[in-house]
Design an enzyme around this catalytic site. Structure first.
Site, PDB file in Angstrom:
ATOM      1  CB  SER A 283      -3.528 -11.149  -0.188  1.00 54.83           C
ATOM      2  OG  SER A 283      -3.716 -10.293  -1.282  1.00 54.83           O
ATOM      3  CG  HIS A 341      -0.146 -14.467  -0.199  1.00 49.97           C
ATOM      4  ND1 HIS A 341       0.185 -14.376  -1.534  1.00 49.97           N
ATOM      5  CD2 HIS A 341      -0.660 -13.251   0.134  1.00 49.97           C
ATOM      6  CE1 HIS A 341      -0.119 -13.172  -1.976  1.00 49.97           C
ATOM      7  NE2 HIS A 341      -0.629 -12.470  -0.987  1.00 49.97           N
TER       8      HIS A 341
END
Length: 400
Positions: A283, A341
């Site tokens: 991610s 992230h």
């Protein structure tokens, strides 16, 4: 998006709790956090010195261990949660890997361009030869009839795969390779004999003894099929655009560097908060790709996969994702690695805004050095062969 793998989840895996191959020291690392936590609440600390037994304490010894461990945080004694010195090696690995990845990408781009030029010259020469060696339709018809049924099926299958591959864009071809690597790693997670190795090298945790290589390998690691499918769908969606902006080699360098940098940001946040949980997933790298595209094309319209009737601009979508991850980091949600992230998103924004000008466009000295090195090597190896040709070295150098 990448979710945090809580320590309790890993302790339920059979290879950790029941496989006799693992040493006791490995099992105590995963389970001692809960034991120490209960001891810290139930018993008042009396002394800070001493080290606990790892397995099999008697009731009296367990009471003594509780008193000794009570002042310590709920972590193994050999892995202090807030020791910034443990981040020095990961930081050096991040800087070194990022530099080497972009340097290797510059050299690969040079070799790719050189190879394309050589292939074009070979194709032009082969076309000239085919003019003098043409075969009529009867020749190929007889050749096809001489093949067996199995050979014909193989040729047809290869032709179909080649047509499908030729129909993909350059970005989709690169994404296909990344998806294949992630699928292979996902299959390795399902092999019981590899569980210990996978947990050691394909999950990141600043409290682990192995902290550098997992920063890269975990970017290709998914334990959940749904987790991998979501990440790879986003990568496939944005692959054509990002590769058309950066190019294949530059994209690969940015993608792998973003995975390492996002993990470094996660290490810092975990060390600062003392919440040392293993995590894995691509991610962080995916967020860098998404952020780079949204920064480069902020007015582009994006549709939600499950809600196609709703759409928003790329700039607003990026702001929404950053706000969600910031809230998750502040509120300390554990489902996703919000620090990774944010690290990937910030790197993607910085790279397309400033990093490309600072890093990629400064590659000419390295490429020139590699070109001179290759020309010197080819000149020394081809000197006896090209000694009778005039100007051969100059032409070869010009083509390179």
């Amino acid at each position: 998006m990448a979710h945090w793998v809580h320590v309790n989840k890993w302790t339920k895996i059979q290879f950790i709790t029941h496989t006799p191959v693992l040493s006791p020291s490995k099992r105590i690392i995963l389970q001692s956090q809960q034991k120490c936590a209960f001891r810290k609440v139930q018993r008042k600390p009396e002394t800070r010195k001493g080290a606990p037994e790892e397995f099999g304490p008697s009731p009296g010894e367990e009471a003594g261990l509780s008193r000794k461990h009570a002042p310590e945080p709920p972590l193994p004694p050999n892995m202090p949660p807030r020791n910034p010195r443990r981040l020095f090696k990961p930081l050096m690995f991040t800087v070194g890997f990022t530099g080497c990845s972009f340097g290797a990408a510059a050299i690969l781009q040079y070799e790719s361009v050189k190879s394309r030029l050589e292939s074009l010259l070979e194709e032009s020469e082969s076309e000239k030869m085919e003019k003098f060696q043409t075969h009529d339709t009867a020749y190929w018809h007889n050749w096809w009839n001489q093949l067996t049924d199995f050979q014909r099926q193989v040729i047809l299958l290869m032709s179909l795969v080649d047509d499908m591959w030729s129909g993909l864009s350059e970005g989709q071809k690169v994404a296909t390779g990344i998806i294949a690597v992630n699928a292979a790693v996902l299959c390795c997670w399902r092999i019981p004999s590899l569980q210990r190795t996978m947990f050691k090298y394909f999950t990141t945790n600043p409290a682990s003894k192995t902290r550098c290589m997992p920063m890269l390998l975990s970017s290709f690691s998914h334990y959940s099929i749904v987790h991998m499918v979501v990440n790879m769908y986003v990568l496939w969606t944005f692959s054509t655009t990002i590769v058309s902006i950066l190019g294949r080699e530059q994209f690969l360098a940015m993608y792998t560097s973003a995975g390492v940098i996002s993990t470094m940001v996660s290490y810092v946040c975990k060390t600062a908060t003392g919440r040392l949980h293993p995590s894995l997933g691509a991610s962080g790298a995916i967020m860098s790709v998404l952020a780079a595209v949204c920064t480069k094309m902020p007015e582009a319209k994006l549709a939600i996969a499950l809600l196609p009737m709703f759409s928003l601009t790329a700039g607003n979508a990026l702001k929404l994702l950053v706000a969600m991850d910031t809230a998750g980091l502040v509120l300390r949600f554990r489902m996703f690695d919000h620090a990774a992230h944010l690290g990937g998103a910030l790197f993607g924004v910085w790279y397309v805004a400033y990093g490309q000008e600072l890093i990629w466009k400064s590659r000419e000295p390295l490429v020139k050095f590699w070109h001179d090195l290759r020309r010197g090597m080819s000149g020394s190896s081809g000197e006896p062969r090209d000694g009778g040709q005039k100007g051969g070295g100059g032409k070869g150098g010009g083509q390179a």
